[in-house]
Design a protein around this motif. Structure first.
Motif, PDB file in Angstrom:
ATOM      1  N   ASN A 246      16.455  26.975   3.996  1.00 38.95           N
ATOM      2  CA  ASN A 246      15.437  26.086   4.564  1.00 38.95           C
ATOM      3  C   ASN A 246      15.222  26.430   6.028  1.00 38.95           C
ATOM      4  O   ASN A 246      16.188  26.595   6.773  1.00 38.95           O
ATOM      5  CB  ASN A 246      15.871  24.617   4.474  1.00 38.95           C
ATOM      6  CG  ASN A 246      15.938  24.121   3.051  1.00 38.95           C
ATOM      7  OD1 ASN A 246      16.992  23.741   2.579  1.00 38.95           O
ATOM      8  ND2 ASN A 246      14.831  24.140   2.367  1.00 38.95           N
TER       9      ASN A 246
ATOM     10  N   GLY B  45      11.798  30.639   7.742  1.00 37.52           N
ATOM     11  CA  GLY B  45      10.528  31.212   8.186  1.00 37.52           C
ATOM     12  C   GLY B  45       9.654  31.736   7.044  1.00 37.52           C
ATOM     13  O   GLY B  45       8.608  32.349   7.292  1.00 37.52           O
TER      14      GLY B  45
ATOM     15  N   HIS C  73      13.501  29.483  -3.884  1.00 32.59           N
ATOM     16  CA  HIS C  73      14.888  29.176  -3.560  1.00 32.59           C
ATOM     17  C   HIS C  73      15.814  29.562  -4.697  1.00 32.59           C
ATOM     18  O   HIS C  73      17.019  29.654  -4.510  1.00 32.59           O
ATOM     19  CB  HIS C  73      15.041  27.659  -3.346  1.00 32.59           C
ATOM     20  CG  HIS C  73      14.876  27.273  -1.922  1.00 32.59           C
ATOM     21  ND1 HIS C  73      13.731  26.688  -1.457  1.00 32.59           N
ATOM     22  CD2 HIS C  73      15.694  27.403  -0.874  1.00 32.59           C
ATOM     23  CE1 HIS C  73      13.862  26.472  -0.168  1.00 32.59           C
ATOM     24  NE2 HIS C  73      15.049  26.901   0.216  1.00 32.59           N
TER      25      HIS C  73
ATOM     26  N   VAL D  82      10.587  26.203  18.949  1.00 34.74           N
ATOM     27  CA  VAL D  82      11.112  26.778  17.693  1.00 34.74           C
ATOM     28  C   VAL D  82      10.548  28.178  17.471  1.00 34.74           C
ATOM     29  O   VAL D  82       9.330  28.372  17.480  1.00 34.74           O
ATOM     30  CB  VAL D  82      10.728  25.880  16.485  1.00 34.74           C
ATOM     31  CG1 VAL D  82      11.199  26.503  15.176  1.00 34.74           C
ATOM     32  CG2 VAL D  82      11.292  24.492  16.660  1.00 34.74           C
TER      33      VAL D  82
ATOM     34  N   THR E  46       6.148  30.199   6.998  1.00 34.89           N
ATOM     35  CA  THR E  46       5.418  30.648   8.191  1.00 34.89           C
ATOM     36  C   THR E  46       4.939  32.086   8.009  1.00 34.89           C
ATOM     37  O   THR E  46       3.800  32.425   8.358  1.00 34.89           O
ATOM     38  CB  THR E  46       6.329  30.545   9.434  1.00 34.89           C
ATOM     39  OG1 THR E  46       6.825  29.213   9.524  1.00 34.89           O
ATOM     40  CG2 THR E  46       5.584  30.900  10.693  1.00 34.89           C
TER      41      THR E  46
HETATM   42  N1  ATP Z   1       3.526  23.565  11.987  1.00 31.57           N
HETATM   43  C1  ATP Z   1       4.761  23.596  12.493  1.00 31.57           C
HETATM   44  N2  ATP Z   1       5.038  22.972  13.660  1.00 31.57           N
HETATM   45  C2  ATP Z   1       6.267  23.008  14.204  1.00 31.57           C
HETATM   46  N3  ATP Z   1       7.320  23.635  13.650  1.00 31.57           N
HETATM   47  C3  ATP Z   1       7.110  24.284  12.489  1.00 31.57           C
HETATM   48  C4  ATP Z   1       5.818  24.282  11.852  1.00 31.57           C
HETATM   49  N4  ATP Z   1       5.916  25.027  10.718  1.00 31.57           N
HETATM   50  C5  ATP Z   1       7.184  25.440  10.640  1.00 31.57           C
HETATM   51  N5  ATP Z   1       7.904  24.999  11.701  1.00 31.57           N
HETATM   52  C6  ATP Z   1       9.326  25.282  11.957  1.00 31.57           C
HETATM   53  O1  ATP Z   1       9.505  26.676  11.826  1.00 31.57           O
HETATM   54  C7  ATP Z   1      10.717  26.968  11.153  1.00 31.57           C
HETATM   55  C8  ATP Z   1      10.415  27.783   9.900  1.00 31.57           C
HETATM   56  O2  ATP Z   1       9.764  26.939   8.972  1.00 31.57           O
HETATM   57  P1  ATP Z   1       9.217  27.418   7.559  1.00 31.57           P
HETATM   58  O3  ATP Z   1       8.437  26.303   6.989  1.00 31.57           O
HETATM   59  O4  ATP Z   1       8.538  28.730   7.718  1.00 31.57           O
HETATM   60  O5  ATP Z   1      10.582  27.641   6.763  1.00 31.57           O
HETATM   61  P2  ATP Z   1      10.826  27.954   5.222  1.00 31.57           P
HETATM   62  O6  ATP Z   1      11.695  29.159   5.150  1.00 31.57           O
HETATM   63  O7  ATP Z   1       9.534  27.984   4.508  1.00 31.57           O
HETATM   64  O8  ATP Z   1      11.675  26.676   4.782  1.00 31.57           O
HETATM   65  P3  ATP Z   1      11.735  25.882   3.367  1.00 31.57           P
HETATM   66  O9  ATP Z   1      12.655  26.673   2.512  1.00 31.57           O
HETATM   67  O10 ATP Z   1      12.309  24.571   3.737  1.00 31.57           O
HETATM   68  O11 ATP Z   1      10.342  25.788   2.820  1.00 31.57           O
HETATM   69  C9  ATP Z   1      11.377  25.637  10.891  1.00 31.57           C
HETATM   70  O12 ATP Z   1      12.311  25.387  11.937  1.00 31.57           O
HETATM   71  C10 ATP Z   1      10.236  24.648  10.928  1.00 31.57           C
HETATM   72  O13 ATP Z   1      10.662  23.384  11.327  1.00 31.57           O
END
Ligand code: ATP
Ligand code: MG
Length: 264
Positions: free
Chosen positions: A47, A50, A211, A25, A53
């Motif tokens: 969702n 990133g 969101h 990913v 992250t």
């Molecule tokens: N610790 C981890 N291990 C594996 N994959 C991860 C991890 N953290 C995030 N991901 C993956 O990285 C991608 C980005 O995730 P992230 O949590 O940053 O998204 P987000 O924009 O915060 O989403 P949301 O709105 O659902 O909170 C997703 O595909 C998620 O599954």
């Protein structure tokens, strides 16, 4: 020889070409992200776009695989949450960390309890000092919650306010809030947005992930949209239109912007 660039005084954070992978990913793909001094920058995206992250890289919870992070113009490596805190970056994470069986004051000081005596040698908690300081902090922020209340008995919105006020104890320069209004009533969310404005008035630079596009538009100076781990551009408050944010969230950066990306 090229002239040396002056230090960046406009941006308090610069992320340049940041990528982060989890196995197959690609959570962040060559992202440039700039936070100006004393602005409220929202990060929007669907969702999995990133957002968490990105801010975990700034909070020292994740380390990027590629790219640089500069704070106040100097490159840093944030190898732990502790290192990020030492550089003045405080974060409330999406999965809210408040302990229900403790009081408001105990939650505010959790992990950095004040001890009696100069060197904490005997480990006696200075409860009075913590209660007084917690009360001052909440008063400064117009938060009407008793420091002696058990957090388990507070509403979701009040818990969120306690969680955010916790970040201010160390007098940070930068506060990052991951979904602080999710699961809140309209009134609860308005209180959180009021608190964020108050933090800005106090000179703090803020990253707000949400969101809720209405809150994002109301509360922020600029909006950085992420799409599938890539930057989908930055929108200034005066130009912000709901459709534009939604289109970027769904389809990424508009084609006419792809050649000349401006993020700062
Ligand atoms: N610790 C981890 N291990 C594996 N994959 C991860 C991890 N953290 C995030 N991901 C993956 O990285 C991608 C980005 O995730 P992230 O949590 O940053 O998204 P987000 O924009 O915060 O989403 P949301 O709105 O659902 O909170 C997703 O595909 C998620 O599954
Ligand atoms: Mg997230």
């Amino acid at each position: 020889m090229a002239e040396r660039e002056p230090p960046d005084t406009k941006n308090i954070i610069q992320m340049q070409g940041v990528s982060k992978r989890f196995g197959e990913v690609v959570a962040l793909d060559d992202v440039d992200f700039h936070l100006r001094r004393n602005e409220i920058m929202a990060v929007a995206g669907d969702n999995g776009a990133g957002k968490s992250t990105l801010i975990k890289c700034l909070a020292g919870a994740h380390q990027p695989d590629e790219g640089q992070i500069l704070i106040n113009g100097s490159e840093v490596s944030l190898n732990s949450p502790r290192e990020a805190k030492q550089l003045g970056i405080e974060t409330t994470f999406q999965d809210l960390a408040v302990a229900g069986n403790l009081t408001v004051a105990q939650n505010i000081f959790l992990g950095r309890e004040r001890m009696h005596g100069p060197d904490s040698l005997f480990g006696i908690l200075n409860k009075t000092k913590m209660r007084v300081r917690a009360r001052e902090l909440l008063q400064d922020l117009d938060i009407d919650v008793s420091v002696d209340a058990e957090v388990a008995n507070l509403s979701g919105g009040e818990r969120q306010l306690v969680s955010i006020s916790r970040t201010l104890l160390s007098d940070p320069e930068i506060v990052i809030l991951d979904e602080p209004t999710s699961a809140l009533s309209v009134e609860g969310a308005e209180r959180v947005l009021h608190l964020i404005q108050k933090m800005k008035q106090g000179g703090i630079s803020i990253i707000l992930i949400s969101h809720n596009l209405d809150y994002v538009r109301e509360a922020s100076d600029r909006i950085h949209v992420l799409h599938q781990g890539q930057s989908a551009g930055v929108i200034e408050k005066e130009n912000v239109q709901r459709d534009d944010i939604v289109n970027r969230m769904i389809a990424g950066m508009p084609e006419d912007e792809q050649a000349h990306v401006v993020t700062s």
